[in-house]
Design an enzyme around this catalytic site. Structure first.
Site, short mmCIF file in Angstrom:
data_model
loop_
_atom_site.label_atom_id
_atom_site.label_comp_id
_atom_site.label_asym_id
_atom_site.label_seq_id
_atom_site.Cartn_x
_atom_site.Cartn_y
_atom_site.Cartn_z
CB ALA A 162 -0.90 -0.01 1.23
CB ALA A 163 0.69 4.35 -2.00
CB CYS A 164 -1.02 5.03 3.01
SG CYS A 164 -2.01 3.56 2.99
CG HIS A 165 1.38 0.67 5.03
ND1 HIS A 165 0.89 -0.57 5.28
CD2 HIS A 165 0.57 1.53 5.69
CE1 HIS A 165 -0.17 -0.49 6.05
NE2 HIS A 165 -0.38 0.78 6.30
CB SER A 166 5.66 4.11 0.44
OG SER A 166 5.21 5.41 0.69
#
Ligand code: PLP
Length: 445
Positions: free
Chosen positions: A382-386
């Site tokens: 997920a991008a929000c965990h990058s």
């Protein structure tokens, strides 16, 4: 523009930039379609009036909003009145969980709550109970966790099955308690692309609801990743709420919530109070230009979904074939291939196997591979965990993927304009990166 771009001369949002970088992270976000950007620009210039004003510029803005609402409704098999504009997926999901809690306290009745205190074993009876899964987006997961922490709700996080990667209907049904007020299960997972059995779940829960109409369980699905990639019809699914996110289907960064008869058939409790817009469900002067863009993005989906879906599926299949052909079958593991499970057409979650890639660094091997790539722009989850890349994805681990495989995972998601040539370049790029990390320097050609 890609070689097999599928619109007659019309420039589709390109996936290759001027530096030759190739974007394969369409589950993180999508670029605006040119028609969407045009609709936004035109609305900014021409429909600047306050939609609540009765003179011409205001009426123009209102017309645009009405038209967009109708297009979005038609995209998800709804009536225009069922669509409430919000800022995005995070807000839509928060609004649903907030509504379920408020509805429980206001409508389930004190007598019933009293009875539940006696009924239930967990020590939290009397609280509203929410069922969701352990593979939801953070905007559901963390909202539910926060309700739990604040003592406002009890929550069950049903685990995805390691056999299917899905959240299974029987497991959700087994979690139902007398005080369950909401079930929220995403339509498609953002990391694996796995499609969840939401329709079947709704059918089963509806039967229970008919037996207990005074404590009917509300049904929500987060459609962020599915809309624009596969057909999504809220009525056919049987959900009460559906989250719609513009920036996942080449629209702007706003969203909408489908509610089946908001405030009449289905409860909707606002989180904000203000000037009465959106029938008081989501007040605040409407963002006309972005709503115009969202409507245009929906119109494009209404017109071209079949074409988009076919193109993405063919391209993703080609990507998977090429990965196996170039690396060898034994070096590739597809993390969303579960027997009998359907996935989004565009999502390839893949691990290039090999301890040589992992070394003793703390970052997952997938990160190291991506950081060596010269062309590919993708993610490991997920991008929000990058910015939290030190551990393998909890979603993959929850789906039964072994830690040593999950740590090598790459999420490659193709888009409407991704070409076979893009795929060839990306696979070659990955091969170079893997050769370097395995200490072979240049790849043998
Ligand atoms: C499944 C899912 N739900 C919700 C969201 C959040 O949407 P937004 O970024 O509009 O808040 C995303 C975005 O990444 C998502 O993938």
């Amino acid at each position: 523009m890609g070689e097999d771009a599928n619109h007659d001369g019309q420039s589709l949002s390109d996936c290759t930039d001027q530096d030759g970088r190739i974007y394969m992270d369409y589950n993180a976000t999508t670029p605006l379609e040119p028609e969407v950007a045009e609709a936004i620009t035109e609305a900014l210039k021409e429909a600047w009036g306050n939609p609540s004003s009765s003179y011409l510029p205001g009426r123009k803005a209102k017309q645009i909003i009405d038209r967009s609402r109708a297009s979005i409704a038609s995209m998800v098999g709804a009536r225009a009145d069922d669509i409430v504009f919000v800022s995005g997926g995070t807000e839509a999901n928060n609004l649903v969980l907030h509504t379920a809690i408020s509805h429980f306290y206001q409508s389930w009745g004190a007598a019933k709550l009293g009875r539940l205190v006696g009924d239930h074993q967990s020590g939290k009876a009397g609280l509203p109970h929410i069922i969701t899964s352990n593979v939801e987006h953070d905007s559901v997961k963390l909202t539910a966790e926060n309700l739990l922490k604040e003592g406002k709700a009890d929550v069950t996080f049903v685990e995805a099955s390691a056999m299917t990667g899905r959240v299974e209907v029987e497991d959700v049904l087994a979690a139902i308690r007398p005080n369950t007020c909401l079930i929220s299960i995403m339509l498609a997972n953002n990391e694996t692309g796995v499609l969840m059995p939401v329709k079947e779940l709704c059918e089963r829960v509806r039967v229970l609801n008919e037996q207990q109409p005074s404590s009917a369980i509300l049904l929500h699905t987060d459609g962020a990743q599915a809309i624009g990639k596969v057909r999504v019809d809220a009525q056919d699914l049987g959900v009460d709420y559906l989250t719609i996110v513009g920036h996942k289907f080449y629209g702007p960064r706003i969203g909408a919530l489908y509610v089946n008869g908001p405030g009449t058939t289905t409860p909707l409790f606002p989180m904000f109070f203000g000037g009465g817009q959106e029938r008081n469900f989501r007040p605040g002067t409407e963002n006309t230009a972005m709503i115009a863009g969202l409507g245009k993005a929906a119109e494009l989906v209404n017109l071209h979904l079949h074409e988009y879906e076919t193109h993405m599926r063919d391209t993703r299949k080609y990507l998977e074939q090429q990965l196996q052909a170039v690396f060898g079958k034994e070096k590739i593991h597809f993390n969303s291939h579960f027997p009998g499970t359907e996935t989004l057409p565009n999502t390839c979650n893949v691990s290039v196997l090999g301890p040589g890639l992992q070394g003793n660094a703390t970052a997952p091997a997938g990160w190291k591979v991506l950081s060596k790539c010269r062309k590919l722009l993708a993610s490991v989850g997920a991008a929000c965990h990058s910015d939290r890349g030190e551990r393998p994805s909890h979603v993959l681990l929850s789906c039964g993927i072994l830690p040593e495989v999950a740590t090598n995972a790459l999420r490659l998601s193709v888009g409407r304009a991704t070409t076979k040539r893009d795929v060839d370049l990306v696979v070659a790029d990955l091969r170079e990166a893997v050769c370097q990390l395995e200490g072979q320097g240049q790849c043998p050609h």
